[in-house]
Design an enzyme around this catalytic site. Structure first.
Site, PDB file in Angstrom:
ATOM      1  N   GLU A 145       0.838  -1.208   0.000  1.00 12.99           N
ATOM      2  CA  GLU A 145       0.000   0.000   0.000  1.00 12.99           C
ATOM      3  C   GLU A 145       0.871   1.255   0.000  1.00 12.99           C
ATOM      4  OE1 GLU A 145      -2.149  -0.844   3.586  1.00 12.99           O
ATOM      5  OE2 GLU A 145      -3.123  -2.591   2.681  1.00 12.99           O
TER       6      GLU A 145
ATOM      7  N   GLU B 223      -4.915  -6.391   2.602  1.00 13.88           N
ATOM      8  CA  GLU B 223      -3.725  -7.185   2.947  1.00 13.88           C
ATOM      9  C   GLU B 223      -3.856  -8.640   2.504  1.00 13.88           C
ATOM     10  OE1 GLU B 223      -5.000  -4.924   4.950  1.00 13.88           O
ATOM     11  OE2 GLU B 223      -3.320  -3.535   5.244  1.00 13.88           O
TER      12      GLU B 223
ATOM     13  N   ASP C 130       1.389  -4.931  12.218  1.00 13.78           N
ATOM     14  CA  ASP C 130       0.129  -5.310  12.870  1.00 13.78           C
ATOM     15  C   ASP C 130      -0.901  -5.808  11.853  1.00 13.78           C
ATOM     16  OD1 ASP C 130       0.433  -3.430  15.681  1.00 13.78           O
ATOM     17  OD2 ASP C 130       1.493  -2.788  13.883  1.00 13.78           O
TER      18      ASP C 130
ATOM     19  N   HIS D 224      -0.603  -0.299  16.100  1.00 13.08           N
ATOM     20  CA  HIS D 224       0.442   0.072  15.138  1.00 13.08           C
ATOM     21  C   HIS D 224       1.834  -0.074  15.758  1.00 13.08           C
ATOM     22  CE1 HIS D 224      -2.979   1.719  13.014  1.00 13.08           C
ATOM     23  NE2 HIS D 224      -2.243   2.184  12.029  1.00 13.08           N
TER      24      HIS D 224
END
Lengths: 338, 307
Positions: A30, A61, A86, A130
Site C-alpha cells: 500500500e 492485505e 500489525d 500500530h
C-alpha cells in the site's frame, strides 16, 4: 559504502539491488509508489526505476499476499510490504495456509520465493494497533522462515538470502531502526567489537568486549533490540565490571542454536530479550533449545525479558512502562549474575 | 436460489469424448460414496454429483496452460482436465501413483497449471496474481477459479475482484451456484445477488441456466476470449444443483428438495437424447471405474515424505 548510512537507507538500497538483479522480483504493497515511497520511505525510488514491477494496492492485505502467492506460484519473486506489521493478521490465511503449505502439501517440494516485509515494534507513539511485535504468531509453521532487521547485517545479503531460499520468509523490521545509523566497522558503543559467526547469508552478529576472556553473561537479542541490549551490556560493564557478550541473530525461526551453544555453555548464564509480551514467545523457543543443548552447563535458569503483559499504550510515558528498555534489560542482567 | 420443479430440459446429444468425460466424473463420485459406505476410504470427500457438466463444458474453452484453481469440491474439475481417475483415487486413498503423494488428498491437488486448496475464497487473490503474471509476460492465458455460492461470504473474493478490475487482469471466476453451502441454503447466506456483486465492481457477468453443453460453450466462448485477450475479468454464474450430500452423509435437505434437484440432473436429459449410445458409454465408463478402483485399492500405500 558510507559509514554513516542509515539502516532504512541500507534496506532501500538492498531493495534496489535485488530488483535490479532479478527481473522477476516484484514489490507489492500500500502507498509504495513514488514520490511517497511507502509509509516509512523504504520503497523510495523503486517505482520510478522499476515501473510495473512495483504495485500499489487497495487496502487489502489478504489480496496483497494472495497476489504475491500467485506471482510466486508462477515462478516470480515477490516482496510484499505490510504498511504496519500489525496488519499482517489480515493476511494470516494466505501466509500460513497458502505461502507456507504450498511448499510441501502437494507431495513434492515446490519453491515459493516470497518475502513479506513488516515494520514492527513500538517507541514511536503509534498506539496499540500500530506498535506490536507479532513474530510469535508465526513461529512453528512448517516451511515458514522468520528473519529480523538489524543494525549490523547488510540487507542486500539478507534480502538476497531470503528471496533465494525457496521458502516464504517474513522480515520483521523494527521501525525505530530505519533512522538509526548502521554499524560496520570500528567499535560499537565505544566498547564492543563486532564480528559475525555462523555460515551463509544469515550469520549472527557478536558484540564482545576486547581483552576480556569469556564473558560472564550472554545476551541474545533480535535486531530491533540490539541497541537497547548493547546499551544495557555497556552500562553493566562500566558500572559493575561485568562482561556480557551480545548476540544478534538474523534468522529467528527456524532458530539455529549451534553457534550459541558453546558460548552460552561457557558463560553458564544467558538472557534472551524480545519486544513481544510473554506467552508462547520467540524467547521461550530459544530458551527451550538452550536447555536442550546446554543443560549441564547452565548455572542459572535462562532469563527471558519481554514487554509487559499489556497492550502498548499510545501516550509516551505509558508506553515507556510497557516496552522493553535498556534499563529493564540491565536489571534482568544484574539479577542473573547475582 | 429456489429450485423449481421442471421437466428435464431437452439436451442435444454430445460427442463420445464429452459424454465419457461427464460419465467419468459421475461414476468416479458414485464410486467414492460406495467406498466410503464400505469403510474403505479415510477422512472426508465432497462430491460434485449434478455439477459435472460445468467443468466439462469449460474444458475446451480453456488452454492447457491457463491456470485453473479449484476448491474443496474439485474432483470434476480435475477429471475434466486430466481424465486421470487412477491418479486421483490413489491420491484420495494414499496409494502408489497418487498425483500428490497422498499428502494433498481430495482437496489439495497441484498438477501442471491446476491447483486446488481447501480454504474458501483463498484462491481468488492467488488467481489474480497468476493472471497478473500472464498479462505482464504478454501470454494469451487466463486464470480461472472455481468458487461456490457460499464462497461469497469471504472478504478475499471482494478484495480480488476489485483488484482484478482495477488492473484489468485476465481472471475468470466460475461460480457453481448450487443453492446450498454445506447445509445452509443461499437464502440464509447471501443478501443480494452474484450479479449485483460483479456489477458493483464493474466486472462482466454471465449467467448460465442450461445444462446444454453445446449452448454453454457457444454462450461462453466469446466471453472467455474477451477475458483472455482483452483482459476483462468475468464472473460466470452457473445455476446448478448438488445431488449428493455436502460430504458423506450430511444432507439435511427435505426429500422433496433433493428430488427436485434430481429432476434437473443432466444424466436423464442426455440419456433421453440418445439412449442406446448413452447406455453403451455409461456401461463402459462404469466398468472402467470399477477396474480403476479395484486396481488402486490393491496398490501399496505411499511411503510418505516429500520428494
Amino acid at each position: 559504502m558510507k559509514r554513516n548510512e542509515r539502516v532504512g537507507e541500507n534496506l532501500n538500497r538492498a531493495l534496489h539491488d535485488v530488483m535490479a538483479a532479478h527481473d522477476d522480483t516484484f514489490l507489492i504493497g500500500e502507498d509504495v509508489l513514488d514520490p511517497y515511497g511507502g509509509a516509512f520511505n523504504i520503497t523510495k525510488g523503486l517505482s520510478d526505476r522499476f515501473g510495473d514491477r512495483v504495485l500499489t494496492t487497495p487496502i487489502s492485505e489478504n489480496a496483497i499476499l494472495g497476489i504475491a502467492n500467485g506471482l510466486a506460484l508462477t515462478g516470480n519473486k515477490p516482496i510484499a510490504e505490510m504498511m504496519f506489521g500489525d496488519f499482517i493478521t489480515l493476511a494470516f490465511d494466505q501466509i500460513v495456509n497458502f505461502s507456507a503449505k504450498s511448499v510441501a502439501m502437494y507431495g513434492r517440494q515446490h519453491p515459493m520465493h516470497l518475502v513479506v516485509r513488516c515494520p514492527v515494534g513500538g517507541r514511536r507513539g503509534y498506539g496499540p494497533t500500530h506498535s506490536q511485535s507479532p513474530q510469535k504468531h508465526f513461529l512453528g509453521v512448517p516451511d515458514l522462515h522468520l528473519f529480523e532487521l538489524s543494525p549490523f547485517h547488510d540487507n542486500t545479503a539478507v534480502l538476497n538470502g531470503m528471496i533465494e531460499l525457496g521458502k516464504p520468509s517474513i522480515f520483521f523490521e523494527d521501525k525505530v531502526l530505519y533512522t538509526e545509523r548502521r554499524h560496520q566497522e570500528g567499535l560499537v558503543a565505544d566498547l564492543f567489537t563486532l564480528e559475525f559467526v555462523g555460515e551463509g547469508p544469515f550469520p549472527t552478529a557478536r558484540l564482545s568486549i576486547d581483552g576480556i576472556g569469556d564473558p560472564e553473561l550472554v545476551l541474545i537479542a533480535p535486531g530491533g533490540l540490539a541497541g537497547r541490549a548493547v546499551e544495557a551490556a555497556r552500562e553493566l560493564f562500566l558500572s559493575h565490571e561485568i562482561a556480557c557478550a551480545v548476540y544478534v541473530p538474523s534468522a529467528l525461526y527456524p532458530f539455529d542454536v549451534s553457534v550459541l551453544a558453546d558460548p552460552v555453555a561457557r558463560a553458564g548464564r544467558v538472557c534472551v530479550v524480545e519486544d513481544a509480551p510473554p506467552g508462547g514467545s520467540w524467547g521461550a523457543e530459544v530458551a527451550h533449545q538452550l536447555y536442550s543443548h546446554c543443560w549441564q552447563s547452565l548455572r542459572a535458569p535462562v532469563r527471558l525479558v519481554h514487554s509487559a503483559d499489556s497492550v502498548i499504550p499510545t501516550a509516551l510515558h505509558l508506553e515507556r512502562d510497557v516496552v522493553v528498555s535498556s534499563r529493564s534489560v540491565g536489571s534482568a542482567l544484574r539479577e542473573l549474575v547475582r | 436460489m429456489t429450485i423449481t420443479a421442471q421437466a428435464p430440459p431437452e439436451l442435444r446429444a454430445l460427442d463420445d469424448e464429452d459424454l465419457e468425460s461427464l460419465l467419468l466424473v459421475r461414476h468416479f463420485e458414485r464410486k467414492l460414496l460406495d467406498l466410503f459406505a464400505a469403510g474403505k476410504l479415510n477422512g472426508t470427500t465432497h462430491t460434485c454429483l449434478g455439477q459435472e457438466y460445468v467443468p466439462v463444458s469449460l474444458n475446451p474453452l480453456l488452454a492447457e496452460d491457463d491456470f485453473v484453481f479449484s476448491n474443496h469440491r474439485g474432483h470434476g474439475h480435475y477429471l475434466a482436465r486430466f481424465a486421470d481417475p487412477a491418479g486421483l483415487l490413489a491420491e484420495i486413498t494414499g496409494r502408489e501413483g497418487a498425483v500428490c503423494g497422498g499428502v494433498g488428498g481430495s482437496q489439495h491437488i497441484f498438477r501442471g497449471s491446476y491447483l486446488s486448496t481447501g480454504i474458501q475464497g483463498e484462491s481468488l487473490p492467488v488467481a489474480a496474481g497468476a493472471a497478473l503474471h500472464f498479462k505482464r509476460n504478454e501470454l494469451p492465458l487466463l486464470a480461472a477459479v472455481y468458487i461456490g455460492d457460499g464462497t461469497w461470504g469471504e472478504g478475499s473474493v471482494y478484495e480480488a475482484l476489485n483488484i482484478a478490475q482495477l488492473w484489468e487482469l485476465p481472471l475468470l471466476v466460475v461460480v457453481e451456484n448450487n443453492g446450498i453451502s454445506q447445509t445452509t441454503p443461499s437464502a440464509a447466506n447471501m443478501a443480494g445477488t452474484v450479479r449485483g456483486r460483479a456489477e458493483a465492481f464493474g466486472v462482466g457477468y454471465h449467467r448460465v441456466t442450461t445444462h446444454d453443453i453445446h449452448r454453454i460453450r457457444a454462450e461462453l466462448a466469446p466471453e472467455i476470449e474477451r477475458v483472455r485477450h482483452q483482459h476483462q475479468p468475468l464472473v460466470v454464474e452457473f445455476e446448478t444443483v448438488r445431488l449428493g450430500p455436502h460430504s458423506k452423509g450430511d444432507d439435511t435437505r427435505p426429500a422433496e428438495v433433493v428430488e427436485r434437484a434430481r429432476q434437473r440432473d443432466w444424466y436423464g436429459g442426455y440419456r433421453a437424447a440418445d439412449p442406446e449410445r448413452f447406455d453403451r458409454h455409461d456401461h463402459k465408463v462404469r466398468e472402467l471405474i470399477d477396474l480403476v478402483a479395484a486396481d488402486v485399492l490393491e496398490r501399496p500405500l505411499v511411503s510418505g515424505g516429500v520428494a
